[in-house]
Design a protein around this motif. Structure first.
Motif, PDB file in Angstrom:
ATOM      1  N   PHE A 101       9.696  51.413   4.477  1.00 50.77           N
ATOM      2  CA  PHE A 101       9.512  52.046   5.437  1.00 50.77           C
ATOM      3  C   PHE A 101       9.263  51.573   6.928  1.00 50.77           C
ATOM      4  O   PHE A 101       8.177  51.413   6.557  1.00 50.77           O
ATOM      5  CB  PHE A 101       9.154  53.261   5.169  1.00 50.77           C
ATOM      6  CG  PHE A 101       9.934  54.232   3.723  1.00 50.77           C
ATOM      7  CD1 PHE A 101      10.866  55.284   4.115  1.00 50.77           C
ATOM      8  CD2 PHE A 101       9.620  53.597   2.639  1.00 50.77           C
ATOM      9  CE1 PHE A 101      11.162  56.036   2.576  1.00 50.77           C
ATOM     10  CE2 PHE A 101      10.090  54.353   1.226  1.00 50.77           C
ATOM     11  CZ  PHE A 101      11.321  55.505   1.482  1.00 50.77           C
ATOM     12  N   ILE A 102      10.067  51.647   8.173  1.00 51.97           N
ATOM     13  CA  ILE A 102       9.637  51.020   9.265  1.00 51.97           C
ATOM     14  C   ILE A 102       9.463  52.043  10.227  1.00 51.97           C
ATOM     15  O   ILE A 102      10.740  52.363  11.102  1.00 51.97           O
ATOM     16  CB  ILE A 102      10.816  49.881   9.749  1.00 51.97           C
ATOM     17  CG1 ILE A 102      10.916  48.468   8.604  1.00 51.97           C
ATOM     18  CG2 ILE A 102      10.510  49.043  10.810  1.00 51.97           C
ATOM     19  CD1 ILE A 102      11.846  47.924   8.582  1.00 51.97           C
ATOM     20  N   LEU A 109      12.637  56.726  11.989  1.00 54.38           N
ATOM     21  CA  LEU A 109      11.817  55.854  10.698  1.00 54.38           C
ATOM     22  C   LEU A 109      13.269  55.621   9.892  1.00 54.38           C
ATOM     23  O   LEU A 109      14.764  56.303  10.034  1.00 54.38           O
ATOM     24  CB  LEU A 109      11.843  56.955   9.622  1.00 54.38           C
ATOM     25  CG  LEU A 109      10.764  56.438   8.260  1.00 54.38           C
ATOM     26  CD1 LEU A 109       9.887  55.642   8.441  1.00 54.38           C
ATOM     27  CD2 LEU A 109      11.017  57.438   7.223  1.00 54.38           C
ATOM     28  N   THR A 110      13.043  54.003  10.208  1.00 53.15           N
ATOM     29  CA  THR A 110      14.423  53.353   9.150  1.00 53.15           C
ATOM     30  C   THR A 110      13.744  53.192   8.104  1.00 53.15           C
ATOM     31  O   THR A 110      13.072  52.329   8.156  1.00 53.15           O
ATOM     32  CB  THR A 110      14.370  52.069  10.828  1.00 53.15           C
ATOM     33  OG1 THR A 110      15.201  52.157  11.430  1.00 53.15           O
ATOM     34  CG2 THR A 110      15.686  51.491   9.872  1.00 53.15           C
ATOM     35  N   VAL A 111      15.128  53.176   7.266  1.00 51.38           N
ATOM     36  CA  VAL A 111      14.411  52.746   5.592  1.00 51.38           C
ATOM     37  C   VAL A 111      15.704  51.410   5.478  1.00 51.38           C
ATOM     38  O   VAL A 111      16.631  51.748   5.522  1.00 51.38           O
ATOM     39  CB  VAL A 111      14.927  53.838   5.154  1.00 51.38           C
ATOM     40  CG1 VAL A 111      14.799  53.549   4.155  1.00 51.38           C
ATOM     41  CG2 VAL A 111      14.108  55.204   4.602  1.00 51.38           C
ATOM     42  N   HIS A 112      14.464  50.058   5.046  1.00 52.89           N
ATOM     43  CA  HIS A 112      15.615  49.080   4.217  1.00 52.89           C
ATOM     44  C   HIS A 112      15.704  49.706   3.035  1.00 52.89           C
ATOM     45  O   HIS A 112      14.057  49.346   2.248  1.00 52.89           O
ATOM     46  CB  HIS A 112      14.628  47.816   5.162  1.00 52.89           C
ATOM     47  CG  HIS A 112      15.223  47.744   6.363  1.00 52.89           C
ATOM     48  ND1 HIS A 112      14.608  46.354   6.323  1.00 52.89           N
ATOM     49  CD2 HIS A 112      15.917  48.322   7.437  1.00 52.89           C
ATOM     50  CE1 HIS A 112      14.915  46.617   7.749  1.00 52.89           C
ATOM     51  NE2 HIS A 112      15.486  47.326   8.645  1.00 52.89           N
ATOM     52  N   LEU A 125      17.584  57.870  -2.627  1.00 53.60           N
ATOM     53  CA  LEU A 125      16.796  56.705  -1.266  1.00 53.60           C
ATOM     54  C   LEU A 125      18.305  57.276  -0.378  1.00 53.60           C
ATOM     55  O   LEU A 125      17.642  58.139   1.023  1.00 53.60           O
ATOM     56  CB  LEU A 125      16.129  55.715  -0.821  1.00 53.60           C
ATOM     57  CG  LEU A 125      14.972  55.533  -1.429  1.00 53.60           C
ATOM     58  CD1 LEU A 125      14.492  54.307  -1.831  1.00 53.60           C
ATOM     59  CD2 LEU A 125      13.903  56.652  -1.534  1.00 53.60           C
ATOM     60  N   THR A 126      19.105  56.376   0.168  1.00 48.55           N
ATOM     61  CA  THR A 126      20.180  57.239   1.162  1.00 48.55           C
ATOM     62  C   THR A 126      20.712  58.499   1.351  1.00 48.55           C
ATOM     63  O   THR A 126      20.119  58.861   1.908  1.00 48.55           O
ATOM     64  CB  THR A 126      21.166  56.366   0.609  1.00 48.55           C
ATOM     65  OG1 THR A 126      21.202  54.730   0.768  1.00 48.55           O
ATOM     66  CG2 THR A 126      22.318  56.143   1.960  1.00 48.55           C
ATOM     67  N   GLN A 127      20.253  58.970   0.082  1.00 46.44           N
ATOM     68  CA  GLN A 127      21.683  60.312   0.043  1.00 46.44           C
ATOM     69  C   GLN A 127      19.835  61.506   0.592  1.00 46.44           C
ATOM     70  O   GLN A 127      20.087  62.409   1.662  1.00 46.44           O
ATOM     71  CB  GLN A 127      21.532  61.224  -0.920  1.00 46.44           C
ATOM     72  CG  GLN A 127      22.876  60.541  -1.034  1.00 46.44           C
ATOM     73  CD  GLN A 127      23.320  60.724  -2.880  1.00 46.44           C
ATOM     74  OE1 GLN A 127      22.977  60.976  -3.439  1.00 46.44           O
ATOM     75  NE2 GLN A 127      24.582  59.966  -3.086  1.00 46.44           N
ATOM     76  N   ALA A 131      20.223  62.444   5.596  1.00 47.82           N
ATOM     77  CA  ALA A 131      19.740  63.935   5.350  1.00 47.82           C
ATOM     78  C   ALA A 131      19.012  64.303   6.282  1.00 47.82           C
ATOM     79  O   ALA A 131      19.036  65.133   7.558  1.00 47.82           O
ATOM     80  CB  ALA A 131      19.860  64.670   4.751  1.00 47.82           C
ATOM     81  N   SER A 132      17.794  63.809   6.263  1.00 50.80           N
ATOM     82  CA  SER A 132      16.580  63.909   6.912  1.00 50.80           C
ATOM     83  C   SER A 132      16.639  63.401   8.504  1.00 50.80           C
ATOM     84  O   SER A 132      15.586  63.281   9.367  1.00 50.80           O
ATOM     85  CB  SER A 132      15.327  63.640   6.466  1.00 50.80           C
ATOM     86  OG  SER A 132      15.321  61.895   5.683  1.00 50.80           O
ATOM     87  N   GLY A 133      17.955  61.737   8.879  1.00 47.70           N
ATOM     88  CA  GLY A 133      17.548  61.429  10.207  1.00 47.70           C
ATOM     89  C   GLY A 133      17.042  60.415   9.981  1.00 47.70           C
ATOM     90  O   GLY A 133      17.377  59.179  10.895  1.00 47.70           O
ATOM     91  N   ALA A 134      16.955  59.747   9.202  1.00 52.19           N
ATOM     92  CA  ALA A 134      16.366  58.420   9.028  1.00 52.19           C
ATOM     93  C   ALA A 134      17.283  57.843   8.528  1.00 52.19           C
ATOM     94  O   ALA A 134      18.054  57.929   8.380  1.00 52.19           O
ATOM     95  CB  ALA A 134      15.973  58.178   7.490  1.00 52.19           C
ATOM     96  N   LYS A 135      17.230  56.306   9.483  1.00 52.79           N
ATOM     97  CA  LYS A 135      18.281  55.411   8.936  1.00 52.79           C
ATOM     98  C   LYS A 135      18.097  54.165   8.606  1.00 52.79           C
ATOM     99  O   LYS A 135      17.614  54.057   7.699  1.00 52.79           O
ATOM    100  CB  LYS A 135      18.546  54.819  10.666  1.00 52.79           C
ATOM    101  CG  LYS A 135      20.002  53.577  10.527  1.00 52.79           C
ATOM    102  CD  LYS A 135      19.539  52.941  11.901  1.00 52.79           C
ATOM    103  CE  LYS A 135      20.344  51.127  12.120  1.00 52.79           C
ATOM    104  NZ  LYS A 135      21.034  50.409  13.345  1.00 52.79           N
TER     105      LYS A 135
END
Length: 324
Positions: A101-102, A109-112, A125-127, A131-135
């Motif tokens: 999480f970045i 928030l960007t999630v790798h 995690l993607t789903q 939905a909460s706006g994270a990339k």
């Protein structure tokens, strides 16, 4: 001419046998009970999939990690174990975490993720986070020809079954212990080369160095076939049953082949990694996608099963010599 009077013979006591219908009813009832137990044992891990201390990292100070921990606890209390690191992508490539999480200064928030480690975790995690706006960015994706990882996971069950079949055939067809050992080693080598060739060159579902992938698959075959063959050589059909119980009935449902060990109820997810199916898939993913990161434990686990099989063959040889 005198004749001897016939000697009266007391009628033999006849042993009452159960009616003919008792045996089929007993067999049917026993198989149904066994079937119910197997269905429950195989379905239970899949139905209970959920994060349990799933390791994730945060690129930032400890305060940022606490914020992410609170956000994840809202999704699944106790489901995630968050650690702050300086290089989150390196943690993914080293298999220290399933996601990174970045946070940015503006609060986004960007999630790798690393779907190669577990497509199921990446999808989960993607789903939830998209939905909460994270990339969401996939840093270590699965092979493009197997985007969900289903082909690689599906291939493991026939590998397991054929390894058991090979052990049973070697036990039945080869009398000498030395011959069985040679057959085991030859099967493991050819199985690894063949399975890796099918997955890598025919279906294009397995990246990584071909010989390294083949070595992993050969070690998996040796671990499964070795212990079943060794037990069969030592105690016969009972040994086959024990081997099947260990590697198929217990090892396969707890393997997390289609998920991740941290998604199974604990401690069963961790226990499953000490059986050939779970250790084999984890090792194969490490070698194929992560340059061997965190491969040592699973490699030693498979080697221990294979060595145990060889030792059982040795004990069978000693026992045969002592009784001859």
């Amino acid at each position: 001419m005198l004749t001897e009077a016939p000697v009266a013979v007391a009628p033999k006591h006849e042993v009452r046998r159960p009616p003919d219908w008792a045996r089929p009813i007993g067999i049917a009832a026993a198989v149904v009970v066994l079937q119910a137990l197997l269905v429950a044992f195989f379905a239970w891990p899949a139905l209970k999939l959920a994060p349990h201390d799933l390791p994730v990292v945060v690129g930032g100070p400890p305060a940022a990690a606490q914020q992410v921990q609170g956000r994840l606890d809202q999704l699944k209390p106790g489901g995630f174990k968050v650690t702050a690191v300086a290089d989150p992508d390196r943690a993914l490539r080293d298999r220290d975490a399933y996601a990174a999480f970045i946070p940015s200064p503006d609060g986004t928030l960007t999630v790798h993720v690393a779907s190669a480690a577990s497509p199921t975790v990446a999808t989960l995690l993607t789903q939830q986070l998209s939905a909460s706006g994270a990339k969401v960015v996939d840093v270590v994706p699965v092979d493009a020809d197997d985007p969900r990882g289903a082909g690689l996971a599906s291939a493991f069950l026939p590998m397991l079954i054929t390894a058991i079949v090979a052990a049973v055939l070697l036990w039945q067809a080869v009398r000498s212990i030395a011959g069985r050992l040679v057959g085991l080693l030859l099967f493991a080598a050819l199985a690894g080369l063949g399975e890796a060739a099918v997955l890598q060159y025919f279906f294009h579902a397995l990246p990584g160095p071909y010989l390294a992938d083949a070595a992993v698959l050969g070690l998996v075959s040796a671990a499964i076939s070795g212990v079943v063959l060794g037990l069969a050589s030592l105690v016969g059909r009972v040994g086959i049953a024990l081997g099947v119980l260990a590697v198929f009935v217990i090892g396969n449902p707890l393997s997390a082949i289609t998920a991740a060990p941290e998604l199974l109820p604990q401690p069963w997810g961790a226990i499953g990694q000490y059986f050939p199916p779970g250790a084999g898939m984890t090792l194969l993913r490490s070698v194929a996608y992560f340059d061997g990161a965190h491969a040592a434990t699973t490699a030693w686990t498979l080697a221990a099963w294979a060595v145990a099989g060889v030792l059982l063959l040795g004990l069978a040889a000693v026992r045969r010599k002592a009784t001859s």
